[in-house]
Motif scaffolding. Structure first.
Motif, PDB file in Angstrom:
ATOM      1  N   ILE A 164       0.846  -1.196   0.000  1.00 12.04           N
ATOM      2  CA  ILE A 164       0.000   0.000   0.000  1.00 12.04           C
ATOM      3  C   ILE A 164       0.880   1.244   0.000  1.00 12.04           C
ATOM      4  O   ILE A 164       1.761   1.392   0.857  1.00 12.04           O
ATOM      5  N   GLY A 195      -6.327   4.915  -9.557  1.00 11.84           N
ATOM      6  CA  GLY A 195      -7.749   4.912  -9.900  1.00 11.84           C
ATOM      7  C   GLY A 195      -8.572   5.768  -8.953  1.00 11.84           C
ATOM      8  O   GLY A 195      -8.176   6.888  -8.589  1.00 11.84           O
ATOM      9  N   GLN A 217     -22.387  -0.742 -12.078  1.00 14.62           N
ATOM     10  CA  GLN A 217     -22.754  -2.150 -11.933  1.00 14.62           C
ATOM     11  C   GLN A 217     -22.851  -2.769 -13.327  1.00 14.62           C
ATOM     12  O   GLN A 217     -23.200  -2.090 -14.298  1.00 14.62           O
ATOM     13  N   ALA A 315      -1.632   9.473 -14.109  1.00 10.63           N
ATOM     14  CA  ALA A 315      -2.344   8.596 -15.053  1.00 10.63           C
ATOM     15  C   ALA A 315      -3.611   8.142 -14.327  1.00 10.63           C
ATOM     16  O   ALA A 315      -3.770   6.980 -13.960  1.00 10.63           O
TER      17      ALA A 315
HETATM   18  C1  LIG Z   1     -18.860  -0.954 -14.700  1.00  8.97           C
HETATM   19  C2  LIG Z   1     -17.781  -0.241 -15.474  1.00  8.97           C
HETATM   20  C3  LIG Z   1     -17.787  -0.288 -16.858  1.00  8.97           C
HETATM   21  C4  LIG Z   1     -16.773   0.357 -17.586  1.00  8.97           C
HETATM   22  N1  LIG Z   1     -16.766   0.231 -18.946  1.00  8.97           N
HETATM   23  C5  LIG Z   1     -15.754   0.804 -19.662  1.00  8.97           C
HETATM   24  C6  LIG Z   1     -15.689   0.612 -21.057  1.00  8.97           C
HETATM   25  O1  LIG Z   1     -16.528  -0.065 -21.657  1.00  8.97           O
HETATM   26  N2  LIG Z   1     -14.667   1.220 -21.755  1.00  8.97           N
HETATM   27  C7  LIG Z   1     -13.712   1.976 -21.118  1.00  8.97           C
HETATM   28  O2  LIG Z   1     -12.824   2.504 -21.796  1.00  8.97           O
HETATM   29  N3  LIG Z   1     -13.744   2.146 -19.771  1.00  8.97           N
HETATM   30  C8  LIG Z   1     -14.747   1.589 -19.039  1.00  8.97           C
HETATM   31  N4  LIG Z   1     -14.792   1.751 -17.678  1.00  8.97           N
HETATM   32  C9  LIG Z   1     -13.829   2.666 -17.047  1.00  8.97           C
HETATM   33  C10 LIG Z   1     -12.487   1.974 -16.807  1.00  8.97           C
HETATM   34  O3  LIG Z   1     -12.705   0.717 -16.230  1.00  8.97           O
HETATM   35  C11 LIG Z   1     -11.635   2.837 -15.893  1.00  8.97           C
HETATM   36  O4  LIG Z   1     -11.542   4.160 -16.382  1.00  8.97           O
HETATM   37  C12 LIG Z   1     -10.199   2.268 -15.801  1.00  8.97           C
HETATM   38  O5  LIG Z   1     -10.241   0.890 -15.584  1.00  8.97           O
HETATM   39  C13 LIG Z   1      -9.433   2.969 -14.700  1.00  8.97           C
HETATM   40  O6  LIG Z   1      -8.182   2.357 -14.587  1.00  8.97           O
HETATM   41  P1  LIG Z   1      -7.245   2.713 -13.368  1.00  8.97           P
HETATM   42  O7  LIG Z   1      -6.001   1.908 -13.513  1.00  8.97           O
HETATM   43  O8  LIG Z   1      -7.155   4.179 -13.231  1.00  8.97           O
HETATM   44  O9  LIG Z   1      -8.081   2.224 -12.073  1.00  8.97           O
HETATM   45  P2  LIG Z   1      -8.226   0.707 -11.390  1.00  8.97           P
HETATM   46  O10 LIG Z   1      -8.360  -0.274 -12.491  1.00  8.97           O
HETATM   47  O11 LIG Z   1      -9.288   0.862 -10.416  1.00  8.97           O
HETATM   48  O12 LIG Z   1      -6.809   0.521 -10.756  1.00  8.97           O
HETATM   49  C14 LIG Z   1      -6.366   1.268  -9.645  1.00  8.97           C
HETATM   50  C15 LIG Z   1      -5.464   0.341  -8.846  1.00  8.97           C
HETATM   51  O13 LIG Z   1      -4.805   1.078  -7.831  1.00  8.97           O
HETATM   52  C16 LIG Z   1      -4.705   0.249  -6.691  1.00  8.97           C
HETATM   53  N5  LIG Z   1      -4.500   1.115  -5.517  1.00  8.97           N
HETATM   54  C17 LIG Z   1      -5.352   2.059  -5.060  1.00  8.97           C
HETATM   55  N6  LIG Z   1      -4.823   2.696  -4.012  1.00  8.97           N
HETATM   56  C18 LIG Z   1      -3.604   2.161  -3.806  1.00  8.97           C
HETATM   57  C19 LIG Z   1      -2.548   2.411  -2.853  1.00  8.97           C
HETATM   58  N7  LIG Z   1      -2.656   3.358  -1.923  1.00  8.97           N
HETATM   59  N8  LIG Z   1      -1.431   1.647  -2.928  1.00  8.97           N
HETATM   60  C20 LIG Z   1      -1.292   0.672  -3.866  1.00  8.97           C
HETATM   61  N9  LIG Z   1      -2.254   0.405  -4.783  1.00  8.97           N
HETATM   62  C21 LIG Z   1      -3.393   1.144  -4.761  1.00  8.97           C
HETATM   63  C22 LIG Z   1      -6.022  -0.495  -6.657  1.00  8.97           C
HETATM   64  O14 LIG Z   1      -5.936  -1.669  -5.876  1.00  8.97           O
HETATM   65  C23 LIG Z   1      -6.249  -0.763  -8.139  1.00  8.97           C
HETATM   66  O15 LIG Z   1      -5.740  -2.025  -8.539  1.00  8.97           O
HETATM   67  C24 LIG Z   1     -15.769   1.091 -16.911  1.00  8.97           C
HETATM   68  C25 LIG Z   1     -15.753   1.116 -15.518  1.00  8.97           C
HETATM   69  C26 LIG Z   1     -16.746   0.462 -14.793  1.00  8.97           C
HETATM   70  C27 LIG Z   1     -16.701   0.474 -13.297  1.00  8.97           C
END
Ligand SMILES: Cc1cc2nc3c(=O)[nH]c(=O)nc-3n(C[C@H](O)[C@H](O)[C@H](O)COP(=O)(O)OP(=O)(O)OC[C@H]3O[C@@H](n4cnc5c(N)ncnc54)[C@H](O)[C@@H]3O)c2cc1C
Length: 354
Positions: A164, A195, A217, A315
């Motif tokens: 973390i 994220g 969902q 990012a």
């Molecule tokens: C239901 C749904 C449908 C979607 N459909 C689409 C679609 O069809 N097309 C599209 O382009 N996008 C879609 N999205 C959006 C897309 O999923 C997100 O924009 C994208 O996945 C975000 O990626 P991310 O890596 O920023 O976040 P995440 O995938 O949430 O990754 C963030 C990571 O950071 C980790 N983390 C957090 N805090 C800490 C910490 N303090 N230390 C270490 N690790 C940490 C978490 O455990 C997680 O693994 C959808 C989202 C949802 C919920």
């Protein structure tokens, strides 16, 4: 975003450590429908259109190179999207919508009710018409994440799952690394890719727009035999056929903090909207449901590239389009880092500043 940035940085010869508190890719990125809806999504956000279209254009090559390096097919298919209207009044805006896309040099076709039935026979005969975006596409996000984790392992990225990040390590207004539970980890560059949890990390600049969770969902149906060909968007839901019988139905957009429940009301809304679009789905098997959190920034723009703090890169905040924007964002961040500390990407800084 973390995995995609790690892949892009490793490809540029940078030594990378991926810090993940649980399982890489298991949050929003595995919950997504995987729609690469550059055109359908820019309907409400014309300012983002060129970025979304450029991002979509990177996918065919990325899918090929991930397949070559890992043997994993990420399910990239140019299945096209049909946006359908179910009332006569809504047909009025369609002509203008098509004109705008064509003026930007993009493929868009105005559909009569009969055309909708020809392109996707499973759509309700109650459709009044629609627009076809033949170049919008899809990918299977879980396969993409599996491939990325394999690719970064093979590229020598150090992966520390179960770690973390508590805060940034800031000294003299510069990001020197990160603070973990038992140690500090020094780095020439830190990429914030947490994220929906991004704003919970300590030490962020106060000027950074906050990132909050927008719950979505999803419902997975199985239709046997598979009938649908195209992704279909309607006024209150979308349907994504994978081609092998799996049909993803989505989604809700709820501001309920980090409450992870799949709710009766959410599933009801999704099924109501999607069965209205594709009536035969009422007979499909309900195979799974899940929920996760789209990272939504207060500026409603992705926070991308160099930040105002030297050493800190962004990012995050990709909201509904993080899968679509994954490779685009990763390249932008990796280029900004490799350009050196004095060369923030003007484009990225613009995204952050708005
Ligand atoms: C239901 C749904 C449908 C979607 N459909 C689409 C679609 O069809 N097309 C599209 O382009 N996008 C879609 N999205 C959006 C897309 O999923 C997100 O924009 C994208 O996945 C975000 O990626 P991310 O890596 O920023 O976040 P995440 O995938 O949430 O990754 C963030 C990571 O950071 C980790 N983390 C957090 N805090 C800490 C910490 N303090 N230390 C270490 N690790 C940490 C978490 O455990 C997680 O693994 C959808 C989202 C949802 C919920």
């Amino acid at each position: 975003m973390g995995c995609a940035c790690a892949e892009a940085l490793a490809a540029r010869g940078v030594a990378v450590t991926l810090l993940e508190r649980a399982i890489p890719g298991a949050e929003a990125s595995s919950a997504a429908a995987g729609i690469l809806g550059a055109q359908v999504e820019s309907h409400d956000a014309p300012a983002l259109r060129s970025m979304l279209v450029e991002a979509r254009g990177l996918y065919a090559g990325w899918a090929r190179s991930l397949h070559e390096s890992t043997g994993i097919d990420i399910g990239y298919r140019k299945s096209g999207i049909v946006r359908v209207v179910l009332d006569e009044t809504s047909t009025l805006g369609l002509k203008e919508e098509v004109r705008v896309h064509r003026a930007a040099g993009l493929a868009a076709v105005l559909l009569s009710a009969a055309d909708v039935g020809r392109i996707e026979p499973e759509v309700t005969p109650e459709a009044f018409g629609g627009v076809h975006f033949p170049d919008d596409a899809q990918v299977d996000p879980r396969a993409l994440l599996r491939a990325l984790v394999v690719a970064i392992s093979r590229a020598g990225v150090t992966q520390r799952s179960g770690t973390i990040v508590r805060s940034l390590w800031i000294e003299q207004d510069t990001c020197r690394g990160v603070v973990l539970d038992q140690e500090r980890l020094e780095a020439d560059a830190v990429v914030l890719a947490a994220g929906s949890w991004s704003s919970l990390i300590g030490g962020l600049p106060a000027s950074l727009p906050s990132v909050t969770p927008a719950r979505g969902q999803m419902v997975l149906l199985e239709e046997r035999p598979p009938r649908m060909r195209s992704i279909v968007f309607g006024p209150s839901g979308y349907v994504v056929p994978r081609g092998d019988g799996r049909v993803l139905c989505g989604s809700t957009l709820e501001h309920v903090g980090f409450r992870r429940e799949v709710t009766a009301g959410g599933v009801n809304t999704i099924l109501d909207g999607t069965i209205r679009l594709v009536p035969r789905l009422a007979a499909a098997e309900l195979s799974a449901t899940w929920a996760s959190f789209r990272p939504q920034s207060a500026s409603d723009r992705p926070l991308l590239g160099a930040s105002p703090v030297p050493g800190l890169f962004l990012a995050t905040g990709h909201h509904r389009n993080g899968i679509l924007l994954a490779k685009y964002s990763a390249n932008l961040v990796a280029d900004a880092i490799c350009a050196g500390p004095c060369s923030p990407s003007p484009h990225a800084y613009g995204s952050f500043g708005r």
